[in-house]
Structures are given as structure tokens and as C-alpha cells.
Design an enzyme around this catalytic site. Structure first.
Site, PDB file in Angstrom:
ATOM      1  N   PHE A 266      -6.325  -3.414   1.673  1.00  0.00           N
ATOM      2  CA  PHE A 266      -6.288  -3.890   0.542  1.00  0.00           C
ATOM      3  C   PHE A 266      -6.084  -5.074  -0.349  1.00  0.00           C
ATOM      4  CE2 PHE A 266      -2.379  -4.159  -3.054  1.00  0.00           C
ATOM      5  CZ  PHE A 266      -2.852  -3.326  -4.105  1.00  0.00           C
TER       6      PHE A 266
ATOM      7  N   ASP B 219      -1.428   0.340   7.985  1.00  0.00           N
ATOM      8  CA  ASP B 219      -1.191   0.488   6.582  1.00  0.00           C
ATOM      9  C   ASP B 219      -1.486   1.801   6.235  1.00  0.00           C
ATOM     10  OD1 ASP B 219      -0.445   0.454   4.037  1.00  0.00           O
ATOM     11  OD2 ASP B 219      -0.780  -1.381   3.817  1.00  0.00           O
TER      12      ASP B 219
ATOM     13  N   TYR C 162       5.846   4.852  -3.095  1.00  0.00           N
ATOM     14  CA  TYR C 162       5.496   5.911  -5.061  1.00  0.00           C
ATOM     15  C   TYR C 162       4.281   5.760  -5.383  1.00  0.00           C
ATOM     16  CZ  TYR C 162       3.670   0.645  -4.645  1.00  0.00           C
ATOM     17  OH  TYR C 162       2.737  -0.080  -4.315  1.00  0.00           O
ATOM     18  N   LYS C 163       3.404   6.219  -3.784  1.00  0.00           N
ATOM     19  CA  LYS C 163       1.966   6.592  -4.385  1.00  0.00           C
ATOM     20  C   LYS C 163       1.946   8.373  -3.685  1.00  0.00           C
ATOM     21  CE  LYS C 163       0.001   2.240  -3.779  1.00  0.00           C
ATOM     22  NZ  LYS C 163      -0.156   1.836  -3.229  1.00  0.00           N
TER      23      LYS C 163
ATOM     24  N   ARG D 244     -12.325   6.435 -10.157  1.00  0.00           N
ATOM     25  CA  ARG D 244     -10.838   6.606  -9.027  1.00  0.00           C
ATOM     26  C   ARG D 244     -10.190   7.728  -9.434  1.00  0.00           C
ATOM     27  NH1 ARG D 244      -6.503   3.079  -5.201  1.00  0.00           N
ATOM     28  NH2 ARG D 244      -5.292   3.576  -7.377  1.00  0.00           N
TER      29      ARG D 244
HETATM   30  C1  LIG Z   1      -0.681   0.153  -3.160  1.00  0.00           C
HETATM   31  C2  LIG Z   1      -0.492  -0.244  -1.379  1.00  0.00           C
HETATM   32  C3  LIG Z   1      -0.158  -1.745  -1.540  1.00  0.00           C
HETATM   33  C4  LIG Z   1       1.020  -2.092  -2.542  1.00  0.00           C
HETATM   34  O1  LIG Z   1       1.479  -2.842  -1.898  1.00  0.00           O
HETATM   35  P1  LIG Z   1       3.503  -3.541  -2.605  1.00  0.00           P
HETATM   36  O2  LIG Z   1       3.988  -4.572  -2.180  1.00  0.00           O
HETATM   37  O3  LIG Z   1       4.100  -2.461  -2.663  1.00  0.00           O
HETATM   38  O4  LIG Z   1       2.852  -3.871  -4.148  1.00  0.00           O
HETATM   39  C5  LIG Z   1      -0.179  -2.580  -0.682  1.00  0.00           C
HETATM   40  N1  LIG Z   1      -1.475  -2.146   0.400  1.00  0.00           N
HETATM   41  C6  LIG Z   1      -1.900  -0.883   0.673  1.00  0.00           C
HETATM   42  C7  LIG Z   1      -3.205  -0.750   1.658  1.00  0.00           C
HETATM   43  C8  LIG Z   1      -2.006  -0.590  -0.583  1.00  0.00           C
HETATM   44  O5  LIG Z   1      -2.335   0.586  -0.683  1.00  0.00           O
END
Ligand SMILES: *Cc1c(COP(=O)(O)O)cnc(C)c1O
Length: 394
Positions: A110, A181, A206-207, A353
Site C-alpha cells: 500500500f 502489515d 477499521y477494515k 474491488r
Molecule cells: C488501509 C491501509 C493503510 C491505512 O493506513 P492509515 O494510516 O490507517 O490510514 C496502510 N497500509 C495498508 C497496507 C492498508 O491496507
């Protein structure tokens, strides 16, 4: 046992296939937030930190998350957002390998994870390099130059999943520190972070964990290093004695050294209720149901929806809990689907998605979603200017 739709508020007429991005509102969460607001904050004022244990919850609620990722009690702490936890883990990892200068990641990561790594490297100004390879080239790129390997277990765009145990073992054999992660893994599929022996795991709540917008991130650190590794962000709540107000920082002798500042009490209250939705449900049962939903979706889409091609691995064992399709006008097609109550999302450049969350999605929902997808594509309903205007968040 699954689904348990009565544990969530799902709007009438909506098929929600975006719980991989933001889980729905759990039943009881709004009431808990109201209760904590009025009866703890309102009535107890600052005494809430002690009498309502606000200060202990980043650890106690974290252990409930830890159970879903194979982290024993005391390995995990909540706080901040995932970007911050990525930074903390990576900074601590590179400090563990001061004579090595390369951080390995992949193009499936990400962007914020890679951006945080770039920022850290710039700040350190010690000649570190971020090496980003294709996901299937990661194993071959592991060598003794690496300080750390930092990967997202399940690719946010395609759902492709790395082999956690094999990559961790390879990283360790090369002397590198491993950071996983778990943003798209925690609550989606079984993870045994303890068995993997990875030094760090981070993720958001939150996911698939349904903690709500702004819910805190988590960080899990292997206990043998949790008590010695240098924490990168030396905030007061990671101090050994925050309320001694000493002049200089001394890290807590535990996972608490990865705390930074004041915890988000209302968000943690919501997350605590969200974790109640797992009562009587195993992550293995969720995985089995998720695979069945994904397989059904792929088969139905490929049989009846023209113009889209599968972007996710076909083999369920190599896929997380989402399925993506390529379509050049994917943004507009997704907007057309959303207008019909089927909520997924779009990731540039051309990925539609769909996330599958067996706690509140069943096979009939998937069939009905594909009915709409078929209608949108066969009728070219996406070819409408109203569906082409992009919002700030896609
Ligand atoms: C959703 C997601 C994030 C989001 O990071 P925030 O700091 O919570 O906004 C980061 N890394 C990955 C791999 C994600 O899927």
C-alpha cells in the site's frame, strides 16, 4: 453459524462488499459510545482514566485483536493510525541492524507503507535504500544486504497473498528483520504471527475488524525484542513511568514502549463492541466461508458478466478475502453498481474491488450482486456522465 447479520446495522437495500475498506456499524457500538461519552466522560471527568480503565484499554482490547492473529496476550498494543505503526516498526527494525542499509518491499504494498519508509530514510540520512520489487520477485531478492523486509501480507488491489512463514524464514536466514502489515488479513483469514516468528506485525482495525472510521491501529512485537528494541517515537505513554514526569525518556520494559500519546478512548470503546461480534465464531470458519463466497463470485461473474477480467489469483490458497476485476471504465461501472446498492470500490488504474466478509455477507447476496453487475455491463449503464465524476475518496 455464519453469517451473523443481526450483529451489524446494514442499510436496507445495500449489499456491502467493501468491508475490506471500512467495516459496517456493529450493533451496540453507537450505544456504547453514547454510554462512555455520557456516563464515563460526562460523569467521571478526568477520573475516567483510572475508574473506567481508559489507560489500560490500549492493551486489554489489543489482546482481543491479538487472538485473531495468533499473538499471545501482552504482545499487542493499540494506538495511532497504521501509517504511524508502520513507521515505528520500520524505524525500530533498522535500528536492530545498524550495519545494513537496504529495506525490501514490493510493488503490491500500500502506498502509505512505502511513503513512510521513504520519509524515514530521508530523515535518518544514513544512506538507507528502499528496494521495491515485483511481488513474485520478493523471495529471490532476499539477501544479506537487507536490514528489514516490510510487506503487506494481502495485496490491497488484487488480494494476492504472500506465504508468510516461507518469507519470514528466508528473511531470518539472511539475517533481516521481518515486518508484516496485516491490514487485509486481520479478521479476514487465519494468521499465526507467533508461529511465523516475525519480529513485527501491524494493522488497522477499521477494515475486517469493524472498529469504525478512525479506529486505532495495532502493533505486535515479538516478546524477546519487545523489551529491548529502541522505540522510534518516544512519546510519554511509552515511558516506563509516564506519571513520574522525568526529564528524559526511558522506554517501558514491555510492548507498552510502542505507545505514543493519549489513546482514542471513544474509538477503542467502539472497537471493543465490534470484537463482540466474533462471539462463538472462529477465524477458520470465516476463512472457509470467505473462500466459498469468493469462488461463487468469480464463477458467476465469469459466466455472465462481459468485459471484465480477473485481477486476483484464481487459486483461493493464494488469495485473501477479496476479488478484483480489471475493466477500463471500472470507476464508472463501480459508481453504477453503488447507485444500485452494491457497494464495492475502485482502485486506480482499472481495478473494481469486491471484499467478502462472511460475518454479514452470504451466498444469496453474492448472487444478487452479480445480477446487478451483469445488468450494468450488458446494458453499458456505466456509460453515463453522472458516474464519471470522481469523489475525493474512491
Ligand atoms: C488501509 C491501509 C493503510 C491505512 O493506513 P492509515 O494510516 O490507517 O490510514 C496502510 N497500509 C495498508 C497496507 C492498508 O491496507
Amino acid at each position: 453459524m455464519l453469517p451473523v447479520k443481526d450483529r451489524f446495522h446494514l442499510p436496507e437495500g445495500v449489499i456491502y462488499l467493501d468491508g475490506n475498506s471500512l467495516g459496517p456499524l456493529p450493533v451496540g457500538a453507537a450505544e456504547r459510545i453514547e454510554d462512555v461519552t455520557r456516563n464515563q466522560w460526562g460523569a467521571h471527568l478526568i477520573r475516567g482514566w483510572n475508574v473506567d480503565d481508559w489507560m489500560g484499554q490500549p492493551l486489554s482490547v489489543a489482546d482481543r485483536v491479538g487472538k485473531l492473529i495468533g499473538a499471545p496476550a501482552g504482545w499487542t498494543v493499540l494506538g495511532d493510525t497504521l501509517s504511524i505503526k508502520v513507521y515505528q516498526a520500520l524505524a525500530s527494525a533498522v535500528m536492530l541492524r545498524p550495519d545494513r542499509k537496504v529495506i525490501l518491499s514490493d510493488t503490491g504494498n500500500f502506498p502509505t507503507d512505502l511513503y513512510m519508509a521513504e520519509g524515514l530514510i530521508n530523515q535518518l540520512a544514513q544512506g538507507h535504500e528502499l528496494r521495491v520489487v515485483e511481488p513474485d520477485a520478493v523471495a529471490d531478492a532476499i539477501n544479506e544486504e537487507l536490514a528489514a523486509v516490510m510487506l503487506t501480507h494481502v495485496d490491497y488491489r488484487t488480494g494476492r497473498m504472500h506465504d508468510m512463514d516461507a518469507i519470514t524464514a528466508a528473511a531470518h536466514a539472511a539475517g533481516a528483520v521481518m515486518i508484516w502489515d496485516l491490514a487485509h488479513s486481520a479478521g479476514a483469514l487465519p494468521v499465526d504471527i507467533q508461529a511465523s516468528q516475525a519480529e513485527f506485525a501491524v494493522g488497522c482495525t477499521y477494515k475486517y475488524l469493524n472498529g469504525g472510521p478512525g479506529a486505532p491501529a495495532f502493533i505486535t512485537v515479538r516478546p524477546d525484542i519487545a523489551e529491548t528494541v529502541a522505540p522510534a517515537l518516544s512519546g510519554w505513554l511509552g515511558h516506563d513511568a509516564p506519571f513520574a514526569f522525568e526529564r528524559s525518556y526511558r522506554p517501558a520494559p514491555s510492548i507498552e514502549r510502542f505507545r505514543v500519546g493519549t489513546p482514542p478512548v471513544l474509538q477503542i470503546a467502539a472497537l471493543d463492541v465490534a470484537l463482540d461480534a466474533w462471539e462463538g465464531i472462529t477465524i477458520e470458519a470465516v476463512r472457509t466461508a470467505s473462500i466459498a463466497l469468493c469462488e461463487h463470485f468469480i464463477a458467476e461473474v465469469e459466466a455472465r458478466v462481459p468485459g471484465v477480467t480477473l485481477a486476483s489469483p484464481r487459486d483461493a490458497a493464494q488469495r485473501g478475502s477479496q476479488v478484483s476485476f480489471h475493466f477500463e471504465q471500472g470507476y464508472a461501472a463501480m459508481q453504477a453498481l453503488i447507485s444500485r446498492g452494491v457497494i464495492g470500490d475502485f482502485r486506480a488504474p482499472d481495478i473494481m474491488r469486491f471484499g467478502f466478509t462472511p460475518l454479514y455477507v452470504d451466498k444469496a447476496d453474492v448472487t444478487a450482486a452479480v445480477d446487478h453487475f451483469e445488468a450494468v455491463m450488458k446494458g453499458r449503464l456505466w456509460d453515463n456522465p453522472a458516474f464519471m465524476a470522481r469523489g475525493r475518496v474512491t
